[in-house]
Design an enzyme around this catalytic site. Sequence first.
Site, PDB file in Angstrom:
ATOM      1  N   ASP A 289       0.829  -1.219   0.000  1.00  0.00           N
ATOM      2  CA  ASP A 289       0.000   0.000   0.000  1.00  0.00           C
ATOM      3  C   ASP A 289       0.866   1.273   0.000  1.00  0.00           C
ATOM      4  O   ASP A 289       0.358   2.370   0.188  1.00  0.00           O
ATOM      5  CB  ASP A 289      -0.959  -0.005   1.205  1.00  0.00           C
ATOM      6  CG  ASP A 289      -0.225  -0.002   2.539  1.00  0.00           C
ATOM      7  OD1 ASP A 289       1.031   0.008   2.557  1.00  0.00           O
ATOM      8  OD2 ASP A 289      -0.904  -0.009   3.592  1.00  0.00           O
TER       9      ASP A 289
ATOM     10  N   HIS B 238       3.341   1.994   2.124  1.00  0.00           N
ATOM     11  CA  HIS B 238       3.836   2.458   3.429  1.00  0.00           C
ATOM     12  C   HIS B 238       5.359   2.303   3.535  1.00  0.00           C
ATOM     13  O   HIS B 238       5.969   1.484   2.854  1.00  0.00           O
ATOM     14  CB  HIS B 238       3.112   1.773   4.600  1.00  0.00           C
ATOM     15  CG  HIS B 238       3.432   0.331   4.814  1.00  0.00           C
ATOM     16  ND1 HIS B 238       2.505  -0.584   5.263  1.00  0.00           N
ATOM     17  CD2 HIS B 238       4.586  -0.394   4.666  1.00  0.00           C
ATOM     18  CE1 HIS B 238       3.069  -1.771   5.388  1.00  0.00           C
ATOM     19  NE2 HIS B 238       4.326  -1.675   5.025  1.00  0.00           N
TER      20      HIS B 238
END
Length: 260
Positions: A136, A138
């Site tokens: 995602d 991160h």
Amino acid sequence: MEVIIQRTSRSASAYAGRLVSRLLQEKPAAVLGLATGETPLALYKEVTGLHREEGLDFSNVTTFNLDEYLGLGPEHPASYHFFMHEHLFRHINVPSSRIHIPDGLAKNVPAFCEGYEKAILDAGGIDLQVLGIGTDGHIGFNEPGSSLASRTRIKTLTNRTREDNARFFQSTEEVPHHVITMGVGTIMDARHIVLLAFGERKAASVAAAVEGPITAMVPASILQMHPRVTCLMDEASASQLKRADYYRWVFQQKPDWQQP
Ligand code: PGA
């Protein structure tokens, strides 16, 4: 950003190992920022080998890990304390007094996080930060929407990250919801950032981080603002980069004096 595409994760990790080795030769008391997960495993094998076979010395090195699950003690097999001991620290000669990992059992989390930031500053700041990237986007456990100026603090994991990391636990339900993580701003303060990304499942987040707009929706994209980032990836994780040929060409032209 320097984007280096290697044929395999192994050769990319060997290159990262040489970056660590060169740093320690130049600065034996370097401060390393370390990451966990599957991505840095080959790098840790590499530096362990350099320590064993070539005497790479960690006796004056200080380390700070990016993150830890809240609620897990160091004996928990899925804790990052356990991971680091197992995959790196027990194989090299870094003194335990110089190892820092966020405390998953901290009673006063804000006070702990403030102390962690201070310890990094007191150590002189991080010279080289090893980073992975989430599917995602991160970095550390700074999930999409994290302030790009954030400091060490508590974060709530997305279910996607909990599912991605369930393989280290018996089930997804067991994966904690909360973590302590260095902030995006903390990471950005490192003098050199080495981002590792391997495998097809990272291709989309790598492309968004390297070639997409800078946005808190992809925390890794802020690395475009950092003066010294080395992105080391394999062919699979680079497969969605539009300018891959250009990065390869730049790497081929790299002057010898810039090679680690
Ligand atoms: P992984 O995780 O290395 O296990 O893929 C990377 C990350 O989430 O930062």
